[in-house]
Design a protein around this motif. Structure first.
Motif, PDB file in Angstrom:
ATOM      1  N   PHE A  52      40.271  46.215  38.904  1.00  0.00           N
ATOM      2  CA  PHE A  52      39.120  45.346  39.185  1.00  0.00           C
ATOM      3  C   PHE A  52      37.945  46.133  38.618  1.00  0.00           C
ATOM      4  O   PHE A  52      37.508  47.106  39.210  1.00  0.00           O
ATOM      5  CB  PHE A  52      38.995  45.145  40.703  1.00  0.00           C
ATOM      6  N   HIS A  53      37.462  45.742  37.435  1.00  0.00           N
ATOM      7  CA  HIS A  53      36.594  46.707  36.741  1.00  0.00           C
ATOM      8  C   HIS A  53      35.329  46.150  36.103  1.00  0.00           C
ATOM      9  O   HIS A  53      34.775  46.769  35.203  1.00  0.00           O
ATOM     10  CB  HIS A  53      37.416  47.532  35.736  1.00  0.00           C
ATOM     11  N   VAL A  54      34.882  44.996  36.579  1.00  0.00           N
ATOM     12  CA  VAL A  54      33.562  44.547  36.139  1.00  0.00           C
ATOM     13  C   VAL A  54      32.543  45.248  37.052  1.00  0.00           C
ATOM     14  O   VAL A  54      32.580  45.065  38.277  1.00  0.00           O
ATOM     15  CB  VAL A  54      33.434  43.011  36.222  1.00  0.00           C
ATOM     16  N   VAL A  55      31.701  46.080  36.441  1.00  0.00           N
ATOM     17  CA  VAL A  55      30.856  46.982  37.226  1.00  0.00           C
ATOM     18  C   VAL A  55      30.028  46.235  38.278  1.00  0.00           C
ATOM     19  O   VAL A  55      30.008  46.602  39.451  1.00  0.00           O
ATOM     20  CB  VAL A  55      29.954  47.826  36.282  1.00  0.00           C
ATOM     21  N   ARG A  56      29.382  45.132  37.862  1.00  0.00           N
ATOM     22  CA  ARG A  56      28.513  44.447  38.844  1.00  0.00           C
ATOM     23  C   ARG A  56      29.333  43.734  39.918  1.00  0.00           C
ATOM     24  O   ARG A  56      28.913  43.632  41.067  1.00  0.00           O
ATOM     25  CB  ARG A  56      27.489  43.532  38.162  1.00  0.00           C
TER      26      ARG A  56
END
Ligand SMILES: NC(=O)c1ccc[n+]([C@@H]2O[C@H](COP(=O)([O-])OP(=O)(O)OC[C@H]3O[C@@H](n4cnc5c(N)ncnc54)[C@H](OP(=O)(O)O)[C@@H]3O)[C@@H](O)[C@H]2O)c1
Length: 283
Positions: free
Chosen positions: A60-64
């Protein structure tokens, strides 16, 4: 050697599935087929398939989104890794887990080595660092592969809506000029090269621990954009700017240096060479 691959449809998962499948038996799963949050099903699959190596290419790596949904970030990037590592340990499988340059704060000002102290600036990096801890603590045969600025496939990462290369190509079509940060330094990495290097590393049967696998060299996002535009014969002008002060949650200098895998003879081609080959697949 038998492999079980989680996250087969991602930029990296797709390339791993292709590379591993050339020589080895791979049981590869999408998020729908095998959700990393489902400890019971993972345990069942590992017991049934008996893989020598389990590779986790999911995240799960979308920063926002990690800032907005920290519980999800920790469930997928940390707690699921603890469960997966324990399952691998119990079944004698080696765990290969991917992590990120965002475990670093960027203040070093030169490429990070594998044993440099981590100090993540945002929830994504914190959850991935916790995942590293879980992989190494709960599976004695784990390899943690840190990589950076990944691009690959015709449509990039589904959750990110593409990747940096595809975004610049799209913007170059629509604009005569693009403003891009010249003070954010990264190690752009082609998912295909990472998949090939990962397999080479696994075959060396290295000690468990942290490995940095990125294309050789590093650049600013502005330099990266200029090279994308130059190599794809576009005329758009890139205007280097300073990154917005509002974006302090991303490290300014997160280039990685591969020293541990390099000692075993595993290195990746230069980032410019990799980019040229990726652009060719898009043409
Ligand atoms: N992309 C980058 O710039 C970058 C930089 C540094 C490190 N990394 C690391 O490199 C690895 C691979 O990144 P990538 O760019 O290849 O990612 P990606 O293209 O976004 O793919 C991620 C994959 O994870 C799967 N996934 C998400 N939640 C899942 C769940 N609950 N259970 C099972 N699978 C799930 C997704 O499946 P669905 O699409 O089917 O949901 C997708 O196939 C990750 O560990 C990432 O943290 C990436």
């Amino acid at each position: 050697m038998k492999f079980l691959l989680i996250g087969k449809n991602g930029q990296l998962g797709h390339e791993l599935n292709i590379e591993l499948g050339k020589k080895y038996k791979v049981s590869a799963f999408s998020s729908k087929e095998l959700n990393i949050e489902d400890k019971g099903k993972i345990s069942q699959f590992v017991k049934r398939i008996k893989p020598d190596v389990v590779i986790n290419a999911s995240a799960f790596h979308v920063v926002r989104d990690c800032e907005e949904f920290p519980d999800k970030a920790f469930i997928i990037n940390s707690i699921a890794i603890k469960n997966l590592a324990q399952i691998c340990q119990d079944n004698g499988s080696r765990l290969i887990h991917y992590s990120t340059d965002y475990v670093f704060d960027g203040r070093k000002g030169e490429p990070y080595l594998e044993d440099d102290a981590a100090n993540p600036l945002q929830l994504y990096g914190i959850s991935k660092l916790a995942g590293e801890y879980c992989a190494k603590t709960y599976c004695s045969k784990s390899l943690i592969i840190r990589t950076a600025y990944l691009y690959g496939g015709l449509s990039g990462s589904r959750s990110k809506g593409g990747n940096f290369v595809l975004t610049i190509l799209k913007q170059a079509k629509e604009n005569d000029e693009l403003e891009v940060a010249s003070d954010q330094i990264v190690s752009p990495t082609y998912a295909k090269d990472l998949a090939i290097a990962s397999l080479r590393l696994i075959l060396k049967k290295p000690n468990s621990g942290i490995y940095h696998l990125v294309n050789e060299g590093y650049c600013s996002l502005a330099e990266f954009s200029m090279e994308i535009i130059r190599a794809s014969n576009k005329n758009t002008k890139v205007i280097p700017i300073r990154r917005s002060e509002g974006d302090l949650r991303r490290p300014m200098f997160s280039a990685l240096k591969n020293t541990s895998a390099a000692k075993l003879g595993v290195t990746l081609p230069s980032w410019k060479d990799a980019l040229k080959r990726y652009l060719f697949t898009l043409s």
